[in-house]
Design a protein around this motif. Sequence first.
Motif, PDB file in Angstrom:
ATOM      1  N   GLY A 102       0.776  -1.232   0.000  1.00 30.96           N
ATOM      2  CA  GLY A 102       0.000   0.000   0.000  1.00 30.96           C
ATOM      3  C   GLY A 102       0.806   1.279   0.000  1.00 30.96           C
ATOM      4  O   GLY A 102       2.036   1.286  -0.042  1.00 30.96           O
ATOM      5  N   TYR A 103       0.067   2.411   0.045  1.00 26.02           N
ATOM      6  CA  TYR A 103       0.731   3.706  -0.114  1.00 26.02           C
ATOM      7  C   TYR A 103       1.567   4.109   1.096  1.00 26.02           C
ATOM      8  O   TYR A 103       2.339   5.060   1.024  1.00 26.02           O
ATOM      9  N   ARG A 104       1.426   3.405   2.219  1.00 27.14           N
ATOM     10  CA  ARG A 104       2.315   3.630   3.374  1.00 27.14           C
ATOM     11  C   ARG A 104       3.327   2.481   3.489  1.00 27.14           C
ATOM     12  O   ARG A 104       3.681   2.047   4.582  1.00 27.14           O
ATOM     13  N   SER A 105       3.794   2.010   2.385  1.00 26.95           N
ATOM     14  CA  SER A 105       4.652   0.838   2.302  1.00 26.95           C
ATOM     15  C   SER A 105       5.906   0.927   3.185  1.00 26.95           C
ATOM     16  O   SER A 105       6.686   1.874   3.100  1.00 26.95           O
ATOM     17  N   VAL A 106       6.069  -0.090   4.019  1.00 24.90           N
ATOM     18  CA  VAL A 106       7.277  -0.210   4.838  1.00 24.90           C
ATOM     19  C   VAL A 106       8.482  -0.495   3.939  1.00 24.90           C
ATOM     20  O   VAL A 106       9.591  -0.004   4.179  1.00 24.90           O
ATOM     21  N   ASP A 161      11.369   8.101  -0.106  1.00 28.25           N
ATOM     22  CA  ASP A 161      10.882   9.421  -0.519  1.00 28.25           C
ATOM     23  C   ASP A 161       9.877  10.015   0.462  1.00 28.25           C
ATOM     24  O   ASP A 161       9.074  10.870   0.095  1.00 28.25           O
ATOM     25  N   GLY A 162       9.937   9.570   1.703  1.00 29.75           N
ATOM     26  CA  GLY A 162       9.106  10.175   2.732  1.00 29.75           C
ATOM     27  C   GLY A 162       7.680   9.660   2.739  1.00 29.75           C
ATOM     28  O   GLY A 162       7.351   8.655   2.113  1.00 29.75           O
ATOM     29  N   ALA A 163       6.825  10.381   3.453  1.00 29.74           N
ATOM     30  CA  ALA A 163       5.429   9.978   3.609  1.00 29.74           C
ATOM     31  C   ALA A 163       4.639  10.254   2.334  1.00 29.74           C
ATOM     32  O   ALA A 163       5.009  11.115   1.538  1.00 29.74           O
ATOM     33  N   PRO A 164       3.535   9.544   2.133  1.00 27.96           N
ATOM     34  CA  PRO A 164       2.673   9.849   0.989  1.00 27.96           C
ATOM     35  C   PRO A 164       2.096  11.247   1.119  1.00 27.96           C
ATOM     36  O   PRO A 164       2.027  11.809   2.210  1.00 27.96           O
ATOM     37  N   ILE A 165       1.677  11.816   0.006  1.00 27.80           N
ATOM     38  CA  ILE A 165       1.202  13.203  -0.029  1.00 27.80           C
ATOM     39  C   ILE A 165      -0.306  13.248   0.211  1.00 27.80           C
ATOM     40  O   ILE A 165      -1.081  12.674  -0.556  1.00 27.80           O
ATOM     41  N   PRO A 169       1.024   4.916  -6.087  1.00 28.20           N
ATOM     42  CA  PRO A 169      -0.284   5.344  -5.581  1.00 28.20           C
ATOM     43  C   PRO A 169      -0.797   6.543  -6.363  1.00 28.20           C
ATOM     44  O   PRO A 169      -0.054   7.466  -6.655  1.00 28.20           O
ATOM     45  N   MET A 170      -2.062   6.495  -6.718  1.00 26.55           N
ATOM     46  CA  MET A 170      -2.647   7.584  -7.500  1.00 26.55           C
ATOM     47  C   MET A 170      -4.053   7.879  -6.987  1.00 26.55           C
ATOM     48  O   MET A 170      -4.698   7.030  -6.376  1.00 26.55           O
ATOM     49  N   ARG A 171      -4.504   9.084  -7.213  1.00 25.60           N
ATOM     50  CA  ARG A 171      -5.858   9.450  -6.823  1.00 25.60           C
ATOM     51  C   ARG A 171      -6.853   8.574  -7.581  1.00 25.60           C
ATOM     52  O   ARG A 171      -6.590   8.139  -8.698  1.00 25.60           O
ATOM     53  N   PRO A 172      -8.016   8.284  -6.977  1.00 27.63           N
ATOM     54  CA  PRO A 172      -8.903   7.238  -7.504  1.00 27.63           C
ATOM     55  C   PRO A 172      -9.783   7.631  -8.679  1.00 27.63           C
ATOM     56  O   PRO A 172     -10.578   6.821  -9.131  1.00 27.63           O
ATOM     57  N   LEU A 173      -9.659   8.845  -9.193  1.00 28.07           N
ATOM     58  CA  LEU A 173     -10.595   9.315 -10.211  1.00 28.07           C
ATOM     59  C   LEU A 173     -10.568   8.491 -11.492  1.00 28.07           C
ATOM     60  O   LEU A 173     -11.588   8.365 -12.188  1.00 28.07           O
ATOM     61  N   LEU A 174      -9.426   7.932 -11.842  1.00 29.55           N
ATOM     62  CA  LEU A 174      -9.342   7.127 -13.050  1.00 29.55           C
ATOM     63  C   LEU A 174      -9.880   5.712 -12.843  1.00 29.55           C
ATOM     64  O   LEU A 174     -10.164   5.003 -13.813  1.00 29.55           O
ATOM     65  N   GLY A 175     -10.000   5.301 -11.588  1.00 32.09           N
ATOM     66  CA  GLY A 175     -10.479   3.953 -11.301  1.00 32.09           C
ATOM     67  C   GLY A 175      -9.524   2.873 -11.775  1.00 32.09           C
ATOM     68  O   GLY A 175      -9.942   1.788 -12.182  1.00 32.09           O
ATOM     69  N   LEU A 176      -8.220   3.150 -11.716  1.00 31.40           N
ATOM     70  CA  LEU A 176      -7.237   2.222 -12.279  1.00 31.40           C
ATOM     71  C   LEU A 176      -6.331   1.577 -11.238  1.00 31.40           C
ATOM     72  O   LEU A 176      -5.369   0.900 -11.604  1.00 31.40           O
ATOM     73  N   GLY A 177      -6.608   1.776  -9.960  1.00 32.11           N
ATOM     74  CA  GLY A 177      -5.715   1.251  -8.933  1.00 32.11           C
ATOM     75  C   GLY A 177      -5.510  -0.254  -9.032  1.00 32.11           C
ATOM     76  O   GLY A 177      -4.378  -0.743  -9.156  1.00 32.11           O
ATOM     77  N   SER A 178      -6.597  -1.019  -8.998  1.00 28.37           N
ATOM     78  CA  SER A 178      -6.473  -2.476  -9.064  1.00 28.37           C
ATOM     79  C   SER A 178      -6.022  -2.929 -10.460  1.00 28.37           C
ATOM     80  O   SER A 178      -5.273  -3.902 -10.590  1.00 28.37           O
TER      81      SER A 178
END
Length: 322
Positions: A85-89, A97-101, A235-244
């Motif tokens: 996930g976007y908080r990947s260890v 590159d630090g914390a997610p934005i 990680p990307m914002r969900p508007l495109l619906g392309l995460g999975s």
Amino acid sequence: KQQVLQRPSGKIIFNDDSMFMDTDFRWLAWYDLQTALRESLTGDVSIQLDTKLIDFEEDEEAGIVRLHFENGDIVHTRLLIGADGYRSVIREKTVDDGAPIYTGTMTWRGVMVRSYFDEIVQMEPFCSMKDGVNLAIVGEGKNFWVMDCGGGNIAWTGTALYDEENPSLEDDNTSASTRALKTFQNWPQIVETLIQATDTTAIVESGVYDRDPVSSWGVSKGFKRSTLLGDAAHPMRPLLGLGSTMAFQDSKCLAKNLSGVDLTNTEDVATALRLYEEERIAVTAPYQKEARKMGEDSHSDDRADQLKAVLEASLAKKKETV
């Protein structure tokens, strides 16, 4: 079958066939997808829950990756794929590159059985969901969607600009349900009805995050047996619906590049991971940028008008091909 678009005032500005009508498109709930994936595993694959990875290191001489878990367990593996996930260890070390934005956007989500929905919602345009009506209420920098997500369930999602990244920590005296009701106060009655009818403990409140694209998910920093996949990688914002979708494509590409590779040969593994990263970053980086722009646009003042134009154009194009 039907798509309805409303303004917060309740005015319906689009009420026509959905662009997805008579197509193979289906909404799919996360838990249904996860269940299908789990049930597809072969008998020699094990899933271990209730364990948390806290650190790892590659041992080039031994040709392994050493995993350290919170419970004290140490596991050796030939390959480490960070799909955490976007908080990947794992990303903390392979990319650093630090914390997610935090995008300044909060979402609230809920699910209920369709039969209950039909009992409590008796208002236009939702006398029933039996005909597959999807609703979008858009305006004031906010969005509220209601959709049939399959399996006899109805899902709703509310999204709004929100300054507080962790509202539950800032105000532990109010629930996610209360914050959602306050955010969408004075919106069409169906919004309040759905939020109030959903079990408070089942409402998921989460911030929306993304990251800037990077040139490597591990190889360029000297990692030869570790890489990333899915939201951990891009990680990307969900508007495109392309995460999975992107995660599935990552998996297929990774499998292709690892096919036939001797996992005991560190350099061969590193080459396979480098090729995988180069191929997938070329695809995912532009989508990350596009999703960010679309996410920002989704809260613009004229978003309802933009969406109306898209729905009308898509429907017109579809009718031309029939």
